[in-house]
Scaffold this motif. Structure first.
Motif, mmCIF file in Angstrom:
data_model
loop_
_atom_site.group_PDB
_atom_site.id
_atom_site.type_symbol
_atom_site.label_atom_id
_atom_site.label_comp_id
_atom_site.label_asym_id
_atom_site.label_seq_id
_atom_site.Cartn_x
_atom_site.Cartn_y
_atom_site.Cartn_z
ATOM 1 N N ALA A 191 14.741 -3.499 1.898
ATOM 2 C CA ALA A 191 15.023 -1.846 1.435
ATOM 3 C C ALA A 191 16.403 -1.901 1.435
ATOM 4 O O ALA A 191 17.053 -2.073 2.738
ATOM 5 N N GLY A 192 17.120 -1.458 0.734
ATOM 6 C CA GLY A 192 18.668 -1.166 0.781
ATOM 7 C C GLY A 192 19.573 -2.188 0.544
ATOM 8 O O GLY A 192 20.724 -2.254 0.705
ATOM 9 N N ARG A 202 19.292 -9.650 -0.926
ATOM 10 C CA ARG A 202 17.685 -9.973 -1.004
ATOM 11 C C ARG A 202 17.471 -11.560 -1.242
ATOM 12 O O ARG A 202 16.375 -11.932 -0.544
ATOM 13 N N GLU A 211 9.510 -3.742 5.600
ATOM 14 C CA GLU A 211 10.457 -3.609 4.360
ATOM 15 C C GLU A 211 11.723 -4.441 4.494
ATOM 16 O O GLU A 211 12.640 -3.315 4.680
ATOM 17 N N GLY A 256 1.009 -1.038 -0.030
ATOM 18 C CA GLY A 256 0.010 0.120 0.066
ATOM 19 C C GLY A 256 0.910 1.281 0.215
ATOM 20 O O GLY A 256 2.073 1.214 0.113
ATOM 21 N N LYS A 257 0.384 2.373 -0.335
ATOM 22 C CA LYS A 257 1.151 3.564 -0.477
ATOM 23 C C LYS A 257 1.561 4.002 1.099
ATOM 24 O O LYS A 257 1.050 3.482 2.189
ATOM 25 N N HIS A 264 7.348 -2.946 -0.751
ATOM 26 C CA HIS A 264 7.053 -2.021 -2.071
ATOM 27 C C HIS A 264 7.535 -2.643 -3.587
ATOM 28 O O HIS A 264 7.592 -1.884 -4.271
ATOM 29 N N GLN A 265 8.036 -3.901 -3.266
ATOM 30 C CA GLN A 265 8.610 -4.459 -4.472
ATOM 31 C C GLN A 265 7.516 -5.349 -4.922
ATOM 32 O O GLN A 265 7.320 -6.562 -4.479
ATOM 33 N N TRP A 295 -0.066 1.357 -9.609
ATOM 34 C CA TRP A 295 1.002 0.100 -9.881
ATOM 35 C C TRP A 295 1.032 -0.167 -11.438
ATOM 36 O O TRP A 295 -0.056 -0.255 -11.912
ATOM 37 N N GLU A 296 2.297 -0.619 -11.584
ATOM 38 C CA GLU A 296 2.449 -1.353 -12.864
ATOM 39 C C GLU A 296 2.418 -2.920 -12.665
ATOM 40 O O GLU A 296 3.167 -3.571 -11.628
#
Lengths: 292, 280
Positions: free
Chosen positions: A176-177, A183, A173, A45-46, A206-207, A247-248
């Motif tokens: 992240a980073g 990952r 998350e 979500g945003k 967010h991925q 989103w795409e």
């Protein structure tokens, strides 16, 4: 661990302005959702959609304004059993920023201190936690956490939570980073904790590619409401939902669907580039043979 | 121009139990330059030296050997540092690490006060910066009430208010959702059009930097390759070694080419459809 939310709303109280004590708008609105034991659940979500608030309710950092949060059927808030929240491991964004001890061992053992366990039990637990995050005990225990790589630091931070033997692991998350090898390794680790130790895992991401590849279920939160709850493949190929979030669609889903539309089997429906290339070249070869 | 010559850098030494001194060298003899208004991506694994490199650029850290020059001024020349730090600004991964004000306005005003920005124009500048990054919050909003994405926009507003000539983004989008990331990047490029500045962008996600003028790949404290993106995109093995993943369609194009299927490197879904439909 099974988590059940019934009619959960949450409102951050605004500073009292003059006379009237104004209430801010609800961050979470009447949520009803059950998360089953052993799920690998992604939340998307945003920024500002309520994801972090939702996670904090599960750990008891916040209590719902209305409604109830049940952990394995018990409401820790109303039953005055806050210790039930100890079964929830919470890993913040960039958890390595919170490392502070001089050795990896001390950092991981920190959470066990209050339990006043005998030294050998602590050692045994730390060793097990380090093994579960694939950090070699002898190699890493005496090293300073600050001289480790980004991926290793994050493993230390995760071991510091896993050592407390949670039933539910929440990660905000977690990738992240991190670079790609870190990952990939982190998700191998999460799958292992999930499959071998039966940990229920909830993470915010967010991925979208990461969600498609690793989640068994996706909850998509918008303005405090779950507007999608289902398989990542179905959710992330639904044009209405994609549009709602801006989103795409992940390329793996787009390409797989194109192949299906052309009558070419796309296997699991989320082909990697290499898998897609293999399927496409086979299809092209067959067509060439038929054409001849 | 930023000019880095033979710069090496080590983190602070520490002593072990036998009193032996250890240093961890993170940059070895790095030479590079970044021109005004360039868009340069810094790539490489965690710990490859990218972030340390950027810390040399604005004089937060000084090279142990070699030199760093910003618009002709050396970072080891301490009287130049205020000008250098103003010219080269950084937005970090975690916006909370660089928030200093209680409110949005205070946060933006902090940097402006430090450079002696005229008090009577302060309000106007704060409003300008809030507008520039599309932050949906007025200046009285407490920073604690911002979401992660909003905090990152605030960090950007606070540095853009200072009109940097070089802006370093150290994985500044890693905490943003896909739409916010897209908007953040669009905001950046829009801001660059209105007030040109060089953009130095650290990321692990290549699709974010396909438009960059140059990619600079770090490996074990050295610059391994420095050139236009095209020079990297057909070298999947190198990227994989350095922990980078090709964007999906680029990887698909390479995999198809490897199987003898003739496709352009810039393959898209439409090209793919055409390719498959030719036979159907």
């Amino acid at each position: 661990m099974q988590i059940q939310l019934s009619d959960v709303s949450f409102i951050y109280e605004k500073k009292k302005k003059k006379k009237a004590s104004a209430l801010a708008p609800a961050v979470l609105k009447q949520l009803n959702v059950t998360i089953h034991s052993g799920e690998m659940l992604a939340i998307a979500g945003k920024s500002g959609s309520g994801k972090s608030t939702f996670l904090q309710l599960l750990k008891g950092f916040l209590a719902p304004t209305t409604g109830s949060v049940l952990l394995d059927g018990v409401d820790p808030n109303t039953s005055k059993r806050p210790e039930l929240f100890d079964q929830v491991g919470f890993i913040f964004q960039y958890p390595e920023h919170q490392l502070f001890s001089t050795t990896v061992f001390d950092d991981i053992a920190f959470g066990l201190q209050s339990a006043k366990l005998p030294r050998e039990v602590v050692e045994q637990k730390v060793r097990k936690a380090m093994e579960s995050v694939e950090l070699d005990y002898e190699v890493f225990k005496d090293r300073s956490p600050f001289e480790l790589s980004g991926g290793e630091k994050r493993r230390v931070a995760i071991a510091g939570v896993v050592v407390l033997e949670p039933k539910l692991l929440i990660l905000d998350e977690p990738t992240a980073g991190l670079d790609l090898p870190s990952r990939t390794a982190l998700f191998e680790l999460l799958h292992q904790l999930n499959e071998k130790q039966g940990l229920t895992i909830i993470w915010v991401s967010h991925q979208l590619d990461e969600i498609v590849n690793h989640a068994s279920r996706l909850l998509a939160l918008k303005n405090g409401i779950f507007i999608a709850d289902g398989s990542p493949e179905a959710t992330l190929s639904d044009p209405v939902l994609l549009d709602a979030f801006g989103w795409e669609e992940p390329s793996a889903l787009v390409v797989s669907r194109l192949l299906e539309q052309l009558g070419i089997s796309s296997g699991n429906g989320k082909l990697s580039p290499e898998e897609a290339a293999a399927v496409i070249s086979t299809a092209l070869n067959q067509q060439q043979i038929l054409a001849k | 121009m930023l000019d880095i010559r033979n710069a090496s850098f080590s983190y602070t030494d520490w002593e072990d139990e036998e009193d032996t001194l250890h240093t961890s060298r993170v940059l070895h003899q790095v030479t590079a330059s970044i021109a005004a208004n360039e868009f340069v991506a810094l790539l490489g694994r965690n710990g490859s030296g990218k972030s340390s490199f950027t810390r040399l650029l604005n004089g937060i850290e000084l090279p142990s050997e070699g030199t760093v020059q910003v618009e002709g001024r050396f970072t080891h020349d301490s009287p130049s540092l205020p000008l250098i730090r103003r010219a080269v600004q950084i937005v970090f991964q975690n916006p909370e690490n660089q928030q200093v004000g209680m409110t949005v306005g205070e946060d933006i005003a902090f940097g402006l006060s430090n450079i002696g920005y005229p008090q009577q124009q302060m309000q106007e500048r704060i409003a300008w910066a809030i507008d520039l990054v599309g932050l949906d919050a007025d200046e009285d909003r407490p920073v604690t009430r911002l979401s992660g994405g909003e905090k990152q926009k605030l960090a950007l507003a606070s540095v853009l208010a200072l009109s940097p000539k070089y802006l370093i983004l150290d994985e500044a989008t890693s905490m943003l959702d896909p739409l916010a990331r897209k908007q953040f990047v669009a905001t950046l490029h829009e801001a660059r059009k209105r007030h040109p500045f060089a953009l130095i962008y650290i990321t692990h996600h290549l699709e974010e930097v396909l438009e960059a003028d140059r990619w600079v790949l770090f490996r074990e404290g050295r610059i391994h390759l420095d050139g236009p993106p095209a020079q990297f995109l057909n070298n999947e093995a190198l990227l994989a070694e350095c922990g980078l993943e090709l964007p999906y369609y680029h990887a698909l194009a390479l995999a198809l080419q490897a199987k003898g299927v003739s496709v352009p490197a810039s393959l898209g879904i439409e090209e793919l459809r055409d390719l498959l439909c030719r036979f159907n």
